[in-house]
Motif scaffolding. Structure first.
Motif, mmCIF file in Angstrom:
data_model
loop_
_atom_site.group_PDB
_atom_site.id
_atom_site.type_symbol
_atom_site.label_atom_id
_atom_site.label_comp_id
_atom_site.label_asym_id
_atom_site.label_seq_id
_atom_site.Cartn_x
_atom_site.Cartn_y
_atom_site.Cartn_z
ATOM 1 N N TYR A 1 -8.252 -10.195 2.414
ATOM 2 C CA TYR A 1 -9.695 -9.929 2.314
ATOM 3 C C TYR A 1 -10.493 -11.223 2.199
ATOM 4 C CZ TYR A 1 -9.057 -4.918 2.048
ATOM 5 O OH TYR A 1 -8.769 -3.603 2.366
ATOM 6 N N ILE B 1 -0.293 -12.903 7.254
ATOM 7 C CA ILE B 1 0.798 -11.944 7.477
ATOM 8 C C ILE B 1 2.091 -12.703 7.781
ATOM 9 C CG2 ILE B 1 1.624 -10.104 9.006
ATOM 10 C CD1 ILE B 1 -1.334 -9.242 9.292
ATOM 11 N N ARG C 1 -0.554 0.985 6.668
ATOM 12 C CA ARG C 1 -1.871 1.650 6.520
ATOM 13 C C ARG C 1 -2.831 0.719 5.790
ATOM 14 N NH1 ARG C 1 -2.252 7.432 6.554
ATOM 15 N NH2 ARG C 1 -3.762 7.305 4.877
ATOM 16 N N ARG C 2 -2.298 0.097 4.738
ATOM 17 C CA ARG C 2 -3.139 -0.793 3.943
ATOM 18 C C ARG C 2 -3.580 -2.001 4.781
ATOM 19 N NH1 ARG C 2 -1.656 -1.179 -2.266
ATOM 20 N NH2 ARG C 2 -3.759 -0.701 -2.861
ATOM 21 N N LEU C 3 -2.671 -2.483 5.637
ATOM 22 C CA LEU C 3 -3.019 -3.619 6.510
ATOM 23 C C LEU C 3 -4.136 -3.218 7.475
ATOM 24 C CD1 LEU C 3 0.456 -5.143 7.495
ATOM 25 C CD2 LEU C 3 -1.339 -6.278 6.212
ATOM 26 N N LEU C 4 -4.030 -1.999 7.994
ATOM 27 C CA LEU C 4 -5.034 -1.545 8.958
ATOM 28 C C LEU C 4 -6.404 -1.332 8.306
ATOM 29 C CD1 LEU C 4 -2.976 0.983 11.093
ATOM 30 C CD2 LEU C 4 -3.928 -1.168 11.884
ATOM 31 N N ILE C 5 -6.387 -1.013 7.030
ATOM 32 C CA ILE C 5 -7.658 -0.819 6.316
ATOM 33 C C ILE C 5 -8.320 -2.173 6.030
ATOM 34 C CG2 ILE C 5 -8.636 -0.059 4.095
ATOM 35 C CD1 ILE C 5 -6.410 2.170 4.169
ATOM 36 N N ALA C 6 -7.492 -3.208 5.874
ATOM 37 C CA ALA C 6 -8.021 -4.553 5.585
ATOM 38 C C ALA C 6 -8.829 -5.079 6.772
ATOM 39 C CB ALA C 6 -6.864 -5.486 5.277
ATOM 40 N N GLU D 1 7.035 -1.691 7.525
ATOM 41 C CA GLU D 1 5.698 -1.639 6.914
ATOM 42 C C GLU D 1 5.128 -0.229 7.072
ATOM 43 O OE1 GLU D 1 3.509 -4.404 5.917
ATOM 44 O OE2 GLU D 1 4.433 -6.173 6.767
ATOM 45 N N LEU E 1 -2.407 5.387 16.301
ATOM 46 C CA LEU E 1 -2.694 6.637 15.589
ATOM 47 C C LEU E 1 -1.422 7.296 15.091
ATOM 48 C CD1 LEU E 1 -5.525 8.457 17.527
ATOM 49 C CD2 LEU E 1 -5.602 7.430 15.273
ATOM 50 N N LYS F 1 3.459 -14.313 4.657
ATOM 51 C CA LYS F 1 4.049 -13.294 3.775
ATOM 52 C C LYS F 1 5.442 -12.898 4.280
ATOM 53 C CE LYS F 1 3.637 -9.179 4.588
ATOM 54 N NZ LYS F 1 4.540 -8.290 5.325
ATOM 55 N N PHE G 1 -1.220 -11.910 -1.556
ATOM 56 C CA PHE G 1 -1.238 -11.545 -0.136
ATOM 57 C C PHE G 1 -2.421 -10.628 0.178
ATOM 58 C CE2 PHE G 1 -0.082 -8.306 3.067
ATOM 59 C CZ PHE G 1 -0.135 -9.118 4.185
ATOM 60 N N GLU H 1 0.948 6.540 -1.318
ATOM 61 C CA GLU H 1 2.251 5.902 -1.471
ATOM 62 C C GLU H 1 2.078 4.515 -2.115
ATOM 63 O OE1 GLU H 1 0.856 5.150 2.774
ATOM 64 O OE2 GLU H 1 0.680 6.701 1.260
ATOM 65 N N GLN I 1 9.010 -13.338 2.475
ATOM 66 C CA GLN I 1 9.937 -12.212 2.284
ATOM 67 C C GLN I 1 11.321 -12.542 2.849
ATOM 68 O OE1 GLN I 1 7.376 -8.962 3.923
ATOM 69 N NE2 GLN I 1 8.262 -7.801 2.230
ATOM 70 N N ASP J 1 6.961 2.081 4.686
ATOM 71 C CA ASP J 1 6.638 1.818 3.271
ATOM 72 C C ASP J 1 5.167 2.080 2.939
ATOM 73 O OD1 ASP J 1 9.210 1.091 3.039
ATOM 74 O OD2 ASP J 1 8.863 -1.060 2.867
ATOM 75 N N GLY J 2 4.358 2.287 3.943
ATOM 76 C CA GLY J 2 2.937 2.562 3.699
ATOM 77 C C GLY J 2 2.061 1.322 3.683
ATOM 78 N N THR J 3 2.669 0.140 3.730
ATOM 79 C CA THR J 3 1.860 -1.091 3.695
ATOM 80 C C THR J 3 1.099 -1.290 5.016
ATOM 81 O OG1 THR J 3 3.893 -2.253 4.254
ATOM 82 C CG2 THR J 3 3.182 -2.378 1.985
ATOM 83 N N VAL K 1 0.000 5.596 11.912
ATOM 84 C CA VAL K 1 -0.590 5.856 10.584
ATOM 85 C C VAL K 1 -0.461 7.331 10.238
ATOM 86 C CG1 VAL K 1 -2.154 3.908 10.655
ATOM 87 C CG2 VAL K 1 -2.931 6.101 11.521
#
Lengths: 411, 323
Positions: free
Chosen positions: B117, A4, A246-251, A239, A408, A7, B112, B97, A11, A242-244, A411
């Motif tokens: 993963y 992270i 949520r994706r980070l939390l799923i990882a 983040e 909570l 990245k 990334f 999204e 950026q 932008d919705g990223t 997200v």
């Protein structure tokens, strides 16, 4: 965590203009403030204060006062009539005029109230404070010696009214002889030294140390750093938007891992910004950054850690980037003002000096002052570094708790 | 776009995901009530429902983003919460999204997400190249995401969920806001992934998508799964058998209002046409035409079609999927 952070750093460097501006703005401000505080140049001393001198007595003693004050490093004397001086001060071109009225020498010798007066521009109070310091010790050094002689003569006359004129003259001659007898002798020097108020500078312009320059660099660098870290801390909220996030939390990574990753990238950018600031100060402004390099590196690291934790703290307690922007601007301006980033603390009232200890700016600046101004050894600067790390620990702990609690909602 | 053809899928053998009695409330609002799911390996399960029905909440819970107030989730018979990191690696999520970094290139984004993963080095690079080729974006791999069209972004959004070879992928309305051509490309991708044997849960409020793509469909409304089965099963279980489509040329509020009152819970009113759910179209049609004539609604075209999910949803809930 490292993924992270990497990245985020990638950026950060993608937007070359933003990187350039994030470094250029603090550099520009440091330069302006260093110029304001008169601190540019390795061996440059503080600029002397102009003092106008209106001698209406025109005696040996008044000339001696002029010579003594003119010899003072912190003062630059100009002889003017009172009218000329008054015009210059009213036009704002000079700060003050010292007027020695007619009868100055006679009054000093008679031990009477000395007819002299200082006229000044009230708007230049700060300069007046510095002027007074330089003025009083020299002025009274000259007048005191003559004044004591006059006082003794008056005292003899008052206490011995029965003495005949010839006897008084005799005593006066003997007293005068005692004073004159010290001329060019070691004893006289001793008395002169003893009669003056000893003023010893405990902290002064040591080799390569310059108060104005250190104030400008440390003050502005920390304030600008706080702005930068707030912006990078807010990337956490970007983040989310932008919705990223949520994706980070799923990882397969823990939420605190995400937070520490953000903190790591913020820390990197903070260290980079501070390092560039000090390199610039060395190359362009003449600050000797090698005076205590290990202490400087550690201090940059501690200040960067404390500031980064502030950025993450803001991101974790605010709900949107707009909130971070407005709230952090407010907090940074307040803590920078009370912490001494905007104005040297010695200009501030006592209450403000006490309040300063709550700000990151204060401890970071004190640390840099210890290195460049007081030139203390590393061991004596360590407590300030530990305080900065303590601030970082408290802010990070609050951030982690707040981040987990708000997860909570995020997200 | 040219898709690589792979071997066709194996028949379903066992369960990939079991969700038991999932319930979730936000303060006073019940978002999910007793949701049960049994998803077979290799199955493409569609979750069809209007906006706010609970589809995204279900996906969020199944992907560990939210914790349910009650219920249990098992992936390959392992509890999600007791084997969180292990189960997370089985899951791929394509969020609604575009969850990508716009200022990074497609390759940088995928690198990334792959690294997150635990995929690294050559293996990751090969996987990225393979996916970009598969999605028809290999020639744009070094372009920043912000220069991509909506459809291209959607495809990279899918790629990011596939990097770690998940065993189950949740696709949360992956075609929202894109043009028909891009939508078709995504359908082809999904069909190809399905043919490779990937288990997928696909949420949508477009019945056409569910009809075209899914093996089984769960109809969700107000946080409950109100019907479930294959399209044929859902149709055969419905009392409605056909749909009468009427195209009209003079939209008239008064006449449409009268028709809606007469056929409450049976009539869908669209911009230029009506759909009447009917158990016997031949019997209902004369009355409908007469009513249209009485209310001065000018008809251009009359069509009798087989039952769609839209009518089934209307029958089950009394409202349109697009409400």
């Amino acid at each position: 965590m490292f993924t992270i952070a990497l990245k985020d750093i990638k950026q950060y460097f993608k937007d070359k203009t933003a990187v350039f501006l994030s470094l250029l703005l603090p550099i520009a401000l440091i330069t302006i403030f260093a110029l304001m505080y008169g601190g540019i140049g390795k061996s440059e001393k503080s600029r002397p204060i102009n003092l106008l001198f209106a001698d209406q007595d025109k005696t040996n003693l008044s000339q001696e006062v002029f010579a003594t004050l003119d010899a003072e490093e912190g003062l630059k004397l100009e002889s003017k009539t009172y009218k000329e001086a008054e015009t210059l001060i009213k036009k704002g071109k000079r700060t003050a005029v010292l007027v020695l009225y007619k009868g100055f020498q006679d009054s000093v010798e008679a031990g009477k109230k000395i007819p002299m007066e200082l006229f000044y521009d009230e708007a230049k109070e700060i300069e007046m404070g510095l002027l007074q310091q330089a003025l009083w010790s020299n002025l009274f050094g000259v007048t005191m010696k003559k004044g004591i002689k006059g006082k003794v003569n008056t005292w003899i006359k008052d206490k011995n009214p029965d003495l005949s004129d010839s006897e008084i003259e005799d005593i006066q001659a003997q007293v005068a002889e005692q004073f004159e007898g010290f001329n060019n002798s070691e004893e006289q020097s001793e008395i002169e030294e003893n009669s003056e108020l000893p003023m010893t500078a405990l902290v002064g312009e040591k080799k390569n140390g310059n108060l104005g320059l250190v104030q400008a660099i440390a003050g502005i660098a920390i304030m600008m750093l706080l702005f930068s870290v707030s912006a990078s801390g807010a990337s956490l909220l970007k983040e989310k938007e932008d919705g990223t996030f949520r994706r980070l939390l799923i990882a397969p990574v823990s939420p605190s891992g995400i937070l520490y990753g953000k903190m790591l990238s913020t820390l990197f950018m903070a260290v980079l910004q501070l390092s560039v600031m000090f390199l610039y100060s060395w190359l362009v402004l003449g600050l000797d950054i090698f005076i205590n390099l290990p202490a400087l590196i550690l201090m940059i690291l501690c200040a960067a850690i404390a500031c980064s934790s502030f950025g993450i703290f803001m991101a974790s307690v605010c709900k949107s980037r707009k909130q971070v922007e407005s709230l952090s601007t407010l907090i940074i301006l307040v803590i920078s003002a009370i912490g001494g980033s905007m104005m040297p603390l010695f200009f501030m009232p006592a209450i403000m000096k006490k309040l300063a200890v709550i700000s990151v700016n204060y401890w970071a600046m004190e640390g840099f002052f210890d290195i460049f101004w007081r030139q203390l050894p590393l061991i004596e600067i360590l407590p300030k570094m530990l305080i900065l790390l303590g601030i970082a620990a408290v802010l990070t702990s609050i951030s982690v708790i707040s981040f987990k609690r708000n997860l909570l909602k995020m997200v | 776009m040219k898709l690589c053809k792979l071997a066709h899928r194996e028949p379903y053998t066992n369960l990939m995901l079991v969700a038991k009695n999932l319930s979730k409330s936000y303060k006073e609002v019940k978002a999910l009530t007793d949701v049960n799911l049994n998803i077979q390996k290799g199955e493409l399960y569609g979750m069809l429902g209007p906006n706010g029905a609970g589809k995204t909440t279900t996906i969020s819970i199944l992907s560990s983003l939210l914790k349910p107030d009650e219920g249990e989730i098992l992936y390959e018979e392992k509890s999600l919460y007791q084997n969180l990191f292990e189960c997370k690696k089985l899951i791929g999520v394509v969020p609604q999204e575009i969850a990508l970094y716009e200022d990074l290139t497609a390759t940088e984004n995928l690198k990334f997400w792959g690294t997150m993963y635990g995929i690294k080095g050559k293996h990751l690079q090969n996987k990225i190249d393979e996916l970009l080729e598969f999605l028809g974006l290999a020639d744009r791999k070094n372009h920043k995401i912000k220069t991509y069209s909506g459809g291209m972004k959607r495809r990279i959004n899918i790629a990011a969920a596939l990097l770690h070879d998940p065993k189950i992928v949740f696709m949360d309305e992956p075609t929202v806001g894109i043009d028909p051509q891009s939508r078709n490309l995504i359908f082809e991708v999904i069909e190809e992934l399905h043919s490779r044997g990937l288990t997928m849960i696909y949420t949508t409020h477009y019945m056409e998508e569910a009809e075209r793509l899914c093996d089984r469909i769960g109809i969700i409304d107000e946080g409950r799964i109100i019907a479930e089965g294959s399209l044929d099963e859902l149709k055969s279980n419905s009392s409605i058998k056909e749909e009468i489509h009427l195209k009209y040329s003079n939209p008239n509020k008064n006449s449409l209002g009268q028709l809606t009152d007469r056929y409450k819970g049976q009539l869908l009113v669209n911009e230029d046409h009506l759909i009447l759910s009917s158990s016997k179209a031949n019997a209902d049609l004369p009355e409908l035409i007469q009513l249209c004539s009485q209310t001065e609604l000018l008809l251009d075209k009359i069509d009798i079609r087989s039952l769609s999910l839209e009518s089934i949803f209307l029958e089950l809930t009394g409202k349109s999927l697009r409400d």
